[in-house]
Design a protein around this motif. Sequence first.
Motif, short mmCIF file in Angstrom:
data_model
loop_
_atom_site.label_atom_id
_atom_site.label_comp_id
_atom_site.label_asym_id
_atom_site.label_seq_id
_atom_site.Cartn_x
_atom_site.Cartn_y
_atom_site.Cartn_z
N ILE A 189 90.74 3.35 1.96
CA ILE A 189 89.67 4.28 1.52
C ILE A 189 88.70 4.50 2.69
CG2 ILE A 189 87.68 4.54 -0.03
CD1 ILE A 189 89.31 2.83 -2.08
N GLY A 190 88.37 3.42 3.38
CA GLY A 190 87.44 3.50 4.51
C GLY A 190 87.94 4.43 5.61
N LYS A 191 89.25 4.44 5.81
CA LYS A 191 89.80 5.31 6.87
C LYS A 191 89.54 6.78 6.55
CE LYS A 191 93.40 2.13 8.36
NZ LYS A 191 94.80 1.73 8.17
N LYS A 192 89.42 7.08 5.27
CA LYS A 192 89.11 8.48 4.88
C LYS A 192 87.61 8.71 4.87
CE LYS A 192 93.22 8.89 2.01
NZ LYS A 192 93.49 7.74 1.15
N GLU A 193 86.85 7.66 4.60
CA GLU A 193 85.41 7.86 4.42
C GLU A 193 84.60 7.64 5.70
OE1 GLU A 193 84.61 6.76 -0.24
OE2 GLU A 193 84.44 5.13 1.21
N GLY A 194 85.21 6.99 6.70
CA GLY A 194 84.43 6.68 7.91
C GLY A 194 85.31 6.66 9.14
N ARG A 195 84.72 6.22 10.24
CA ARG A 195 85.44 6.14 11.52
C ARG A 195 85.72 4.67 11.78
NH1 ARG A 195 82.72 6.15 16.91
NH2 ARG A 195 80.81 6.53 15.76
N LEU A 196 87.01 4.31 11.81
CA LEU A 196 87.38 2.90 12.04
C LEU A 196 87.07 2.54 13.48
CD1 LEU A 196 88.92 0.38 10.82
CD2 LEU A 196 90.97 1.33 11.87
N ILE A 197 86.19 1.56 13.67
CA ILE A 197 85.88 1.20 15.06
C ILE A 197 86.37 -0.20 15.42
CG2 ILE A 197 83.88 2.75 15.24
CD1 ILE A 197 82.21 0.06 15.18
N ALA A 198 86.80 -0.97 14.43
CA ALA A 198 87.39 -2.28 14.74
C ALA A 198 88.24 -2.74 13.58
CB ALA A 198 86.28 -3.30 14.98
N GLY A 199 89.33 -3.43 13.90
CA GLY A 199 90.16 -4.10 12.90
C GLY A 199 90.97 -3.13 12.06
N GLY A 200 91.10 -3.47 10.78
CA GLY A 200 91.84 -2.61 9.85
C GLY A 200 93.22 -3.14 9.51
N ASN A 201 93.64 -4.21 10.19
CA ASN A 201 95.02 -4.67 10.00
C ASN A 201 95.09 -6.09 9.43
OD1 ASN A 201 96.25 -2.35 11.30
ND2 ASN A 201 95.29 -3.18 13.15
N ILE A 202 96.27 -6.36 8.88
CA ILE A 202 96.61 -7.73 8.50
C ILE A 202 96.89 -8.52 9.77
CG2 ILE A 202 98.61 -8.99 7.61
CD1 ILE A 202 98.55 -7.41 5.18
N VAL A 203 96.55 -9.81 9.76
CA VAL A 203 96.95 -10.68 10.88
C VAL A 203 98.15 -11.50 10.40
CG1 VAL A 203 96.21 -12.55 12.42
CG2 VAL A 203 94.54 -10.82 11.65
N GLU A 204 99.29 -11.23 11.04
CA GLU A 204 100.53 -11.90 10.60
C GLU A 204 100.55 -13.34 11.12
OE1 GLU A 204 102.81 -10.42 8.77
OE2 GLU A 204 102.45 -8.27 9.02
N THR A 205 100.95 -14.27 10.26
CA THR A 205 101.15 -15.65 10.71
C THR A 205 102.50 -16.12 10.18
OG1 THR A 205 100.04 -16.51 8.73
CG2 THR A 205 98.67 -16.25 10.69
N PRO A 206 103.10 -17.12 10.84
CA PRO A 206 104.42 -17.58 10.37
C PRO A 206 104.36 -18.08 8.93
CG PRO A 206 103.83 -18.61 12.49
CD PRO A 206 102.65 -17.79 12.06
N GLU A 207 103.19 -18.62 8.54
CA GLU A 207 103.08 -19.18 7.17
C GLU A 207 102.72 -18.11 6.15
OE1 GLU A 207 101.12 -20.27 9.70
OE2 GLU A 207 102.20 -22.10 10.28
#
Length: 530
Positions: free
Chosen positions: A389-407
């Motif tokens: 929703i934020g990507k439509k409502e604002g300007r993404l300036i940092a992050g936005g992703n899942i951080v993948e871990t082996p667990e």
Amino acid sequence: MATAEISTVILPRSPQGEFRNEPFIDFSKHDNAHAMKEALERVGDLLGHEYEMVIGGERLRTADKIESHNPARPTQVIGIHQKAGAEHAEQAMQAALKAFATWKYVPLEERVSLLLNAAHIIRERKFEFCAWLTYEVGKNWAEADADVAETIDFLEFYAREALRLSKVTTPIQYPGERNELLHIPLGVGAVIPPWNFPFAIMAGMTAAAIVTGNTVILKPSTDAPTIAARFLDVLEEAGLPPGVVNLCQGGPAFGQAIVEHPKTRFISFTGSKKVGLEIHERAAKNQPGQIWIKRTILEMGGKDSIIVSADTELDEAVSGVIAAAFGFSGQKCSACSRAIVEEPLYDVFIDRIRERVAQLTVGDPAKNPNMGPVVNAAALQKIQGYIEIGKKEGRLIAGGNIVETPEKGYFLEPTVFADVAPDARISQEEIFGPVLAIIKAKDYDDALDIANNTEYGLTGAVYTNDPEKLNHARRAYHVGNLYFNRKCTGAMVGAHPFGGFNMSGTDSKAGGPEYLYLFTQAKSVAEKLR
Ligand code: NAD
């Protein structure tokens, strides 16, 4: 579960001097870091145990179970717990009613002593409790320590407050009479805490209820049952009589049943707006056989803002926003989810936030990064939904992703959106994750208007060097906890009585001088002198 590590405690205990906030552990000191690592190892060996439900001091098992998992490595089971259903509500109520008949007359000093003993036990085993919080809800070391310290503070503070309350009397002695105002307990309370301060809020609400002479059915969050089971062990070690706290792990069905029970006298709840309002409505309905109006103490969500005025020290403001937005991955009711920045500082503020966010570390909280996981898969999914929703409502300036871990832990990057409109969904709805919206304000008045434009009113902060602006905010910024030139998280028991306005709840001010009144009713007694 009776634990092997239980130590001997001497009863009774009385307050040692004035209340002082428990000092935080300095983990930069080698000995403390070492002690924490050792505790993580020790507690690591205790993971996966089964805990019983405790009703009237009896240990019980159910066919259905609740399992809690480490959000950093979801296959790791932290504790297996019994699952109380609606049918256990009556049993728990009968035990609590039976205990109330005597507990209400137990001398206050004994009830106070119970809390102080519990505080002592927890203080002696601080690192161990920090480790449980790291494993069960994903707190890094400092966040876990803050939760443990606040638990100790609530116990120590309410013990002293109960003594103070016992001395409160009528403001006037009518001539020819002896006048008293006795603050007597209410009865059996349902205590329903959230998972995000699973030790401090759970223990604080329970302690306030029992020190004032009530008995309790405690239904912890299904995301943090083990910490509550460990707390019950502490209370028992500290001298808790059977039935005074009945620990029933359960989900909404059990929660609803105890809220609806005609013998429930009060409900002490902290959690979301949705559930709080539902409890409010359910508790308001008179049940057959009910002879009182149930009291509800409901502390709910927030959508908290930090106003950054153009005249402020930029670095301080940026540090405050980063800490309040991303501490414990934004999963605090007091978290800063909106930075409202006056126009002249807006662009440079965004640059600095971007720089600082890039430095934040995300990972297994046992290794003490800046940010651990979010609490469970449903939370991860909900927050990701808000990021979309934020990507439509604002300007993404940092992050936005899942951080993948082996667990396959539930990790998200710290995420920041700029140019968010004050009425956007990510500016209005509680996200409860590491997502910050930056909003541009034309001037200070506009910033205050924006800060007040949600249905909530929990915490807020202002960074400015201008005393006039602070005075204006004192009057106009409508939140229960307002902070100047510091972050909007980290309320300290005693100094910052906590609770919010509007849809943030009933403004109970936990950790404040009025809190215990909520667990009592005042009886006026007048005796004619002869
Ligand atoms: P939640 O509302 O989902 O759950 C809170 C408790 O209510 C849990 O024990 C849960 O099992 C129980 N519950 C759920 N449905 C129920 C029902 N129908 N009847 C009775 N009990 C029911 O909240 P959560 O996810 O555990 O906690 C996060 C929320 O708590 C956030 O909204 C946060 O802002 C809020 N919170 C507020 C404060 C405050 O002081 N205002 C402090 C901490 C957290």
